[in-house]
Scaffold this motif. Sequence first.
Motif, PDB file in Angstrom:
ATOM      1  N   GLU A   1       1.017  -1.154  -0.060  1.00  0.00           N
ATOM      2  CA  GLU A   1       0.226   0.077   0.228  1.00  0.00           C
ATOM      3  C   GLU A   1       0.889   1.157  -0.057  1.00  0.00           C
ATOM      4  O   GLU A   1       0.365   2.346  -0.455  1.00  0.00           O
ATOM      5  CB  GLU A   1      -0.906   0.028   1.404  1.00  0.00           C
ATOM      6  N   ALA A   2       2.028   1.065   0.543  1.00  0.00           N
ATOM      7  CA  ALA A   2       2.815   2.318   0.764  1.00  0.00           C
ATOM      8  C   ALA A   2       3.577   2.724  -0.519  1.00  0.00           C
ATOM      9  O   ALA A   2       4.231   3.729  -0.582  1.00  0.00           O
ATOM     10  CB  ALA A   2       3.970   2.176   1.885  1.00  0.00           C
ATOM     11  N   ASN A   3       3.435   1.738  -1.694  1.00  0.00           N
ATOM     12  CA  ASN A   3       4.141   2.175  -3.005  1.00  0.00           C
ATOM     13  C   ASN A   3       3.731   3.271  -3.679  1.00  0.00           C
ATOM     14  O   ASN A   3       4.239   3.815  -4.594  1.00  0.00           O
ATOM     15  CB  ASN A   3       3.981   0.910  -3.905  1.00  0.00           C
ATOM     16  N   GLN A   4       2.523   3.888  -3.100  1.00  0.00           N
ATOM     17  CA  GLN A   4       1.867   4.782  -3.946  1.00  0.00           C
ATOM     18  C   GLN A   4       2.798   6.326  -3.626  1.00  0.00           C
ATOM     19  O   GLN A   4       2.669   7.130  -4.259  1.00  0.00           O
ATOM     20  CB  GLN A   4       0.519   5.040  -3.434  1.00  0.00           C
ATOM     21  N   ASP A   5       3.381   6.112  -2.443  1.00  0.00           N
ATOM     22  CA  ASP A   5       4.078   7.468  -2.048  1.00  0.00           C
ATOM     23  C   ASP A   5       5.501   7.443  -1.710  1.00  0.00           C
ATOM     24  O   ASP A   5       5.995   6.379  -0.746  1.00  0.00           O
ATOM     25  CB  ASP A   5       3.294   8.014  -0.737  1.00  0.00           C
ATOM     26  N   ARG A   6       6.325   7.693  -2.238  1.00  0.00           N
ATOM     27  CA  ARG A   6       8.049   7.267  -2.090  1.00  0.00           C
ATOM     28  C   ARG A   6       8.436   7.412  -0.700  1.00  0.00           C
ATOM     29  O   ARG A   6       9.096   6.740  -0.063  1.00  0.00           O
ATOM     30  CB  ARG A   6       8.676   8.289  -3.077  1.00  0.00           C
ATOM     31  N   MET A   7       7.975   8.680   0.016  1.00  0.00           N
ATOM     32  CA  MET A   7       8.339   8.970   1.309  1.00  0.00           C
ATOM     33  C   MET A   7       7.821   7.885   2.285  1.00  0.00           C
ATOM     34  O   MET A   7       8.626   7.293   3.241  1.00  0.00           O
ATOM     35  CB  MET A   7       8.160  10.326   1.812  1.00  0.00           C
ATOM     36  N   THR A   8       6.484   7.583   2.051  1.00  0.00           N
ATOM     37  CA  THR A   8       5.780   6.348   2.910  1.00  0.00           C
ATOM     38  C   THR A   8       6.680   4.967   2.710  1.00  0.00           C
ATOM     39  O   THR A   8       7.091   4.482   3.585  1.00  0.00           O
ATOM     40  CB  THR A   8       4.541   6.286   2.717  1.00  0.00           C
ATOM     41  N   GLN A   9       7.060   4.645   1.491  1.00  0.00           N
ATOM     42  CA  GLN A   9       7.698   3.631   1.055  1.00  0.00           C
ATOM     43  C   GLN A   9       9.040   3.467   1.750  1.00  0.00           C
ATOM     44  O   GLN A   9       9.537   2.466   2.238  1.00  0.00           O
ATOM     45  CB  GLN A   9       7.860   3.454  -0.363  1.00  0.00           C
ATOM     46  N   GLU A  10       9.852   4.488   1.708  1.00  0.00           N
ATOM     47  CA  GLU A  10      11.132   4.624   2.331  1.00  0.00           C
ATOM     48  C   GLU A  10      10.968   4.335   4.018  1.00  0.00           C
ATOM     49  O   GLU A  10      11.830   3.844   4.442  1.00  0.00           O
ATOM     50  CB  GLU A  10      11.806   6.060   2.126  1.00  0.00           C
ATOM     51  N   GLN A  11       9.912   5.047   4.379  1.00  0.00           N
ATOM     52  CA  GLN A  11       9.824   4.822   6.098  1.00  0.00           C
ATOM     53  C   GLN A  11       9.519   3.285   6.445  1.00  0.00           C
ATOM     54  O   GLN A  11       9.917   2.961   7.427  1.00  0.00           O
ATOM     55  CB  GLN A  11       8.634   5.851   6.616  1.00  0.00           C
ATOM     56  N   VAL A  12       8.618   3.085   5.350  1.00  0.00           N
ATOM     57  CA  VAL A  12       8.309   1.444   5.617  1.00  0.00           C
ATOM     58  C   VAL A  12       9.496   0.553   5.609  1.00  0.00           C
ATOM     59  O   VAL A  12       9.782  -0.481   6.450  1.00  0.00           O
ATOM     60  CB  VAL A  12       7.085   0.906   4.775  1.00  0.00           C
ATOM     61  N   GLN A  13      10.323   0.710   4.454  1.00  0.00           N
ATOM     62  CA  GLN A  13      11.555  -0.007   4.338  1.00  0.00           C
ATOM     63  C   GLN A  13      12.847   0.081   5.575  1.00  0.00           C
ATOM     64  O   GLN A  13      13.074  -0.724   5.941  1.00  0.00           O
ATOM     65  CB  GLN A  13      12.306   0.626   3.103  1.00  0.00           C
ATOM     66  N   ALA A  14      12.693   1.419   6.088  1.00  0.00           N
ATOM     67  CA  ALA A  14      13.528   1.866   7.205  1.00  0.00           C
ATOM     68  C   ALA A  14      13.013   0.949   8.451  1.00  0.00           C
ATOM     69  O   ALA A  14      13.587   0.352   9.370  1.00  0.00           O
ATOM     70  CB  ALA A  14      13.468   3.209   7.686  1.00  0.00           C
ATOM     71  N   LEU A  15      11.539   0.927   8.596  1.00  0.00           N
ATOM     72  CA  LEU A  15      10.912   0.238   9.731  1.00  0.00           C
ATOM     73  C   LEU A  15      11.133  -1.220   9.738  1.00  0.00           C
ATOM     74  O   LEU A  15      11.639  -1.762  10.731  1.00  0.00           O
ATOM     75  CB  LEU A  15       9.478   0.564   9.941  1.00  0.00           C
ATOM     76  N   ILE A  16      11.033  -1.893   8.566  1.00  0.00           N
ATOM     77  CA  ILE A  16      11.343  -3.387   8.403  1.00  0.00           C
ATOM     78  C   ILE A  16      12.932  -3.600   8.647  1.00  0.00           C
ATOM     79  O   ILE A  16      13.127  -4.767   9.537  1.00  0.00           O
ATOM     80  CB  ILE A  16      11.251  -3.547   6.667  1.00  0.00           C
ATOM     81  N   LEU A  17      13.778  -2.633   8.136  1.00  0.00           N
ATOM     82  CA  LEU A  17      15.339  -2.964   8.515  1.00  0.00           C
ATOM     83  C   LEU A  17      15.434  -2.873  10.042  1.00  0.00           C
ATOM     84  O   LEU A  17      16.157  -3.449  10.557  1.00  0.00           O
ATOM     85  CB  LEU A  17      15.993  -1.859   7.700  1.00  0.00           C
ATOM     86  N   THR A  18      14.868  -1.859  10.777  1.00  0.00           N
ATOM     87  CA  THR A  18      15.159  -1.711  12.233  1.00  0.00           C
ATOM     88  C   THR A  18      14.624  -2.977  12.817  1.00  0.00           C
ATOM     89  O   THR A  18      15.348  -3.546  13.620  1.00  0.00           O
ATOM     90  CB  THR A  18      14.330  -0.500  12.490  1.00  0.00           C
ATOM     91  N   LEU A  19      13.383  -3.385  12.294  1.00  0.00           N
ATOM     92  CA  LEU A  19      12.933  -4.608  13.101  1.00  0.00           C
ATOM     93  C   LEU A  19      13.813  -6.020  12.936  1.00  0.00           C
ATOM     94  O   LEU A  19      14.041  -6.603  13.796  1.00  0.00           O
ATOM     95  CB  LEU A  19      11.625  -4.876  12.739  1.00  0.00           C
TER      96      LEU A  19
END
Length: 81
Positions: A26-44
């Motif tokens: 769902e976050a693929n629609q917005d680049r900033m949101t997509q980057e935040q989700v990727q950062a969260l996945i990496l952090t976890l």
Amino acid sequence: MQPIPMPSHIHYETILQLLERKTQREANQDRMTQEQVQALILTLRKAFSQQKQLERSCDQLRIPYEYHWSLSAQDPEQPAE
């Protein structure tokens, strides 16, 4: 010595699956949101890796630990509310 409480590994897996399978899509629609989700996945993933390192250290030092599935277990040192 009381065992050290640790989050159950399944908690990491559940959150990561949700983020990777649904949130990320769902976050693929917005680049900033997509980057935040990727950062969260990496952090976890890092947190999970660090927990496994802590578990290995505990094993080497013979410090007991146990997995907890929730916060509902009463801490014996805290008074009941």
